[in-house]
Design a protein around this motif. Structure first.
Motif, PDB file in Angstrom:
ATOM      1  N   GLY A  84       0.686  -1.127  -0.098  1.00  0.00           N
ATOM      2  CA  GLY A  84      -0.013   0.199  -0.034  1.00  0.00           C
ATOM      3  C   GLY A  84       0.917   1.267  -0.037  1.00  0.00           C
ATOM      4  O   GLY A  84       2.071   1.326  -0.530  1.00  0.00           O
ATOM      5  N   VAL A  85       0.277   2.259   0.713  1.00  0.00           N
ATOM      6  CA  VAL A  85       1.212   3.581   0.774  1.00  0.00           C
ATOM      7  C   VAL A  85       1.629   4.000   2.193  1.00  0.00           C
ATOM      8  O   VAL A  85       0.925   3.607   3.085  1.00  0.00           O
ATOM      9  CB  VAL A  85       0.104   4.989   0.107  1.00  0.00           C
ATOM     10  CG1 VAL A  85       0.866   6.248   0.507  1.00  0.00           C
ATOM     11  CG2 VAL A  85      -0.480   4.651  -1.009  1.00  0.00           C
ATOM     12  N   ALA A 116       4.389   0.218  -7.823  1.00  0.00           N
ATOM     13  CA  ALA A 116       4.263   1.978  -8.038  1.00  0.00           C
ATOM     14  C   ALA A 116       4.589   2.260  -9.381  1.00  0.00           C
ATOM     15  O   ALA A 116       3.935   3.537  -9.638  1.00  0.00           O
ATOM     16  CB  ALA A 116       5.352   2.695  -6.959  1.00  0.00           C
ATOM     17  N   HIS A 129       2.050   3.882 -11.908  1.00  0.00           N
ATOM     18  CA  HIS A 129       1.622   5.457 -12.011  1.00  0.00           C
ATOM     19  C   HIS A 129       2.609   6.303 -12.578  1.00  0.00           C
ATOM     20  O   HIS A 129       2.529   7.454 -12.671  1.00  0.00           O
ATOM     21  CB  HIS A 129       1.507   5.711 -10.496  1.00  0.00           C
ATOM     22  CG  HIS A 129       0.254   5.003  -9.944  1.00  0.00           C
ATOM     23  ND1 HIS A 129      -0.926   4.691 -10.726  1.00  0.00           N
ATOM     24  CD2 HIS A 129       0.269   4.599  -8.640  1.00  0.00           C
ATOM     25  CE1 HIS A 129      -1.687   3.970  -9.692  1.00  0.00           C
ATOM     26  NE2 HIS A 129      -0.977   3.918  -8.455  1.00  0.00           N
ATOM     27  N   ARG A 154       0.379  10.672  -9.623  1.00  0.00           N
ATOM     28  CA  ARG A 154      -0.079   9.591  -8.602  1.00  0.00           C
ATOM     29  C   ARG A 154       1.463   8.897  -8.458  1.00  0.00           C
ATOM     30  O   ARG A 154       1.633   8.311  -7.114  1.00  0.00           O
ATOM     31  CB  ARG A 154      -0.711   8.841  -9.007  1.00  0.00           C
ATOM     32  CG  ARG A 154      -2.247   9.195  -8.961  1.00  0.00           C
ATOM     33  CD  ARG A 154      -3.268   8.077  -8.997  1.00  0.00           C
ATOM     34  NE  ARG A 154      -3.152   7.183  -8.117  1.00  0.00           N
ATOM     35  CZ  ARG A 154      -4.224   5.948  -8.004  1.00  0.00           C
ATOM     36  NH1 ARG A 154      -4.807   5.655  -9.020  1.00  0.00           N
ATOM     37  NH2 ARG A 154      -3.959   5.126  -6.943  1.00  0.00           N
ATOM     38  N   TYR A 155       2.524   8.760  -9.311  1.00  0.00           N
ATOM     39  CA  TYR A 155       3.722   8.296  -9.060  1.00  0.00           C
ATOM     40  C   TYR A 155       4.501   8.889  -7.957  1.00  0.00           C
ATOM     41  O   TYR A 155       5.270   8.244  -7.214  1.00  0.00           O
ATOM     42  CB  TYR A 155       4.647   8.195 -10.461  1.00  0.00           C
ATOM     43  CG  TYR A 155       5.821   7.195 -10.322  1.00  0.00           C
ATOM     44  CD1 TYR A 155       5.853   6.127 -10.019  1.00  0.00           C
ATOM     45  CD2 TYR A 155       7.097   7.965 -10.536  1.00  0.00           C
ATOM     46  CE1 TYR A 155       6.957   5.412 -10.040  1.00  0.00           C
ATOM     47  CE2 TYR A 155       8.213   7.379 -10.554  1.00  0.00           C
ATOM     48  CZ  TYR A 155       8.097   5.893 -10.399  1.00  0.00           C
ATOM     49  OH  TYR A 155       9.391   4.962 -10.420  1.00  0.00           O
ATOM     50  N   THR A 164       3.162  10.168  -5.163  1.00  0.00           N
ATOM     51  CA  THR A 164       2.210  10.361  -3.891  1.00  0.00           C
ATOM     52  C   THR A 164       1.929   9.023  -3.597  1.00  0.00           C
ATOM     53  O   THR A 164       1.686   8.637  -2.396  1.00  0.00           O
ATOM     54  CB  THR A 164       1.097  11.197  -4.055  1.00  0.00           C
ATOM     55  OG1 THR A 164       0.130  10.693  -5.247  1.00  0.00           O
ATOM     56  CG2 THR A 164       1.571  12.642  -4.284  1.00  0.00           C
ATOM     57  N   ASP A 165       1.639   7.920  -4.271  1.00  0.00           N
ATOM     58  CA  ASP A 165       1.048   6.782  -4.240  1.00  0.00           C
ATOM     59  C   ASP A 165       2.242   5.501  -4.336  1.00  0.00           C
ATOM     60  O   ASP A 165       2.356   4.820  -5.139  1.00  0.00           O
ATOM     61  CB  ASP A 165      -0.210   6.312  -5.107  1.00  0.00           C
ATOM     62  CG  ASP A 165      -1.227   7.359  -4.838  1.00  0.00           C
ATOM     63  OD1 ASP A 165      -1.076   8.269  -4.235  1.00  0.00           O
ATOM     64  OD2 ASP A 165      -2.263   7.065  -5.355  1.00  0.00           O
ATOM     65  N   PRO A 191       6.402   8.459   0.766  1.00  0.00           N
ATOM     66  CA  PRO A 191       6.027  10.011  -0.036  1.00  0.00           C
ATOM     67  C   PRO A 191       6.189  10.922   1.078  1.00  0.00           C
ATOM     68  O   PRO A 191       6.038  10.767   2.196  1.00  0.00           O
ATOM     69  CB  PRO A 191       4.638   9.701  -0.398  1.00  0.00           C
ATOM     70  CG  PRO A 191       4.325   8.379  -0.617  1.00  0.00           C
ATOM     71  CD  PRO A 191       5.340   7.379   0.580  1.00  0.00           C
ATOM     72  N   HIS A 196       3.280  11.503   3.485  1.00  0.00           N
ATOM     73  CA  HIS A 196       3.343  10.693   4.417  1.00  0.00           C
ATOM     74  C   HIS A 196       4.104  10.806   5.696  1.00  0.00           C
ATOM     75  O   HIS A 196       3.954  10.779   6.567  1.00  0.00           O
ATOM     76  CB  HIS A 196       3.384   9.146   3.813  1.00  0.00           C
ATOM     77  CG  HIS A 196       3.196   8.070   4.681  1.00  0.00           C
ATOM     78  ND1 HIS A 196       4.027   7.491   5.838  1.00  0.00           N
ATOM     79  CD2 HIS A 196       1.899   7.489   5.308  1.00  0.00           C
ATOM     80  CE1 HIS A 196       3.762   6.840   6.484  1.00  0.00           C
ATOM     81  NE2 HIS A 196       2.398   6.446   6.071  1.00  0.00           N
TER      82      HIS A 196
END
Length: 257
Positions: free
Chosen positions: A111-112, A143, A146, A151-152, A154-155, A185, A188
């Protein structure tokens, strides 16, 4: 031997936080440019129409950072000082770090956020592999799907400090990821720090390089195309940029058949 490309293209049409500019001088423009340069610098007259089709050679001019596309971070990227001495630049790193047996860890369920040492140990146990000194460890987070979009950046998931230290304890000196960064990220990390005041949440993977010398490969791709988690080599020689904190690489897996 099969050669599997693990590198992202440098593509000015994709989204980047530091945009790429890519200017192309066509072969016809190159002919005129050469003629002008010959006249200005050497006093020679040459009509570009004498060339076949009036064309000479194309020329590409790019403006980008050394962290654009698939690249290798040098120890000097992590800070100006380290506990082990003066951090080396990318042109000073030993080449034998960058052609080595490799192992890919499937962390696509992460996940993130942050990947901890227990998750790294569990995946190594699952595939039955213990990295040897100077093995290259590749993190497949998924990842890269993305890449070229906002999104690449941040996610994705990155390693915490103990996870990096565990791999370095095993003798690993190059860790790669298909994410934008080996850390979590920015949003985060900063939100976690603001919530906890714990400074260890801020760039722990990169700052581990202030204590121990190692390199990262960031922005890999196609790690899922590797059919087995180990039993192959990776070549990821960085471009030799004098005094730089990173260098682009055409990373590939070399799979014996």
């Amino acid at each position: 031997m099969r050669i599997i490309d693990l590198s992202q293209p440098i593509d000015a049409s994709g989204w980047e936080p530091d945009p790429i500019t890519h200017e192309v001088m066509t072969p016809a423009e190159g002919a005129r440019h050469m003629s002008e340069e010959m006249r200005e610098h050497f006093g020679l007259e040459f009509d570009p129409a004498e060339l076949p089709g009036g064309e000479l050679l194309s020329l590409d001019t790019l403006t980008l950072t050394s962290h654009t596309g698939t690249h290798v971070d040098a120890p000097s990227h992590y800070g100006s000082k380290s506990e082990y001495g003066v951090p080396r630049h990318i042109d000073q790193m030993p080449l034998d770090w960058f052609l080595r047996p490799a192992v890919v860890l499937d962390l696509t369920d992460a996940g993130v956020g942050v990947i901890g040492v227990d998750r790294i140990k569990a995946e190594l146990d699952r595939i039955g592999y213990r990295p040897r000194p100077l093995d290259i460890v590749l993190l497949r987070t998924g990842a890269d799907r993305h890449a070229g979009t906002p999104r690449y950046f941040t996610d994705f998931a990155g390693l915490d400090g103990p996870a990096v230290d565990h791999l370095l304890d095993l003798g690993v000196r190059v860790i790669g990821t298909d994410a934008w960064s080996l850390d979590a990220p920015f949003t985060h990390m900063i939100e976690r720090y603001q919530r906890t005041s714990d400074r260890s949440a801020l760039w722990p993977a990169h700052f581990a390089g202030r204590r121990r010398e190692y390199c990262q490969i960031e922005r890999l791709t196609r790690l899922g195309s590797l059919e087995q988690p180990f039993g192959f080599k990776v070549a990821c020689f960085p471009v030799k940029i004098a005094g730089a904190g990173a260098g682009w690489t055409r990373a590939v897996a070399l799979v014996e058949e």
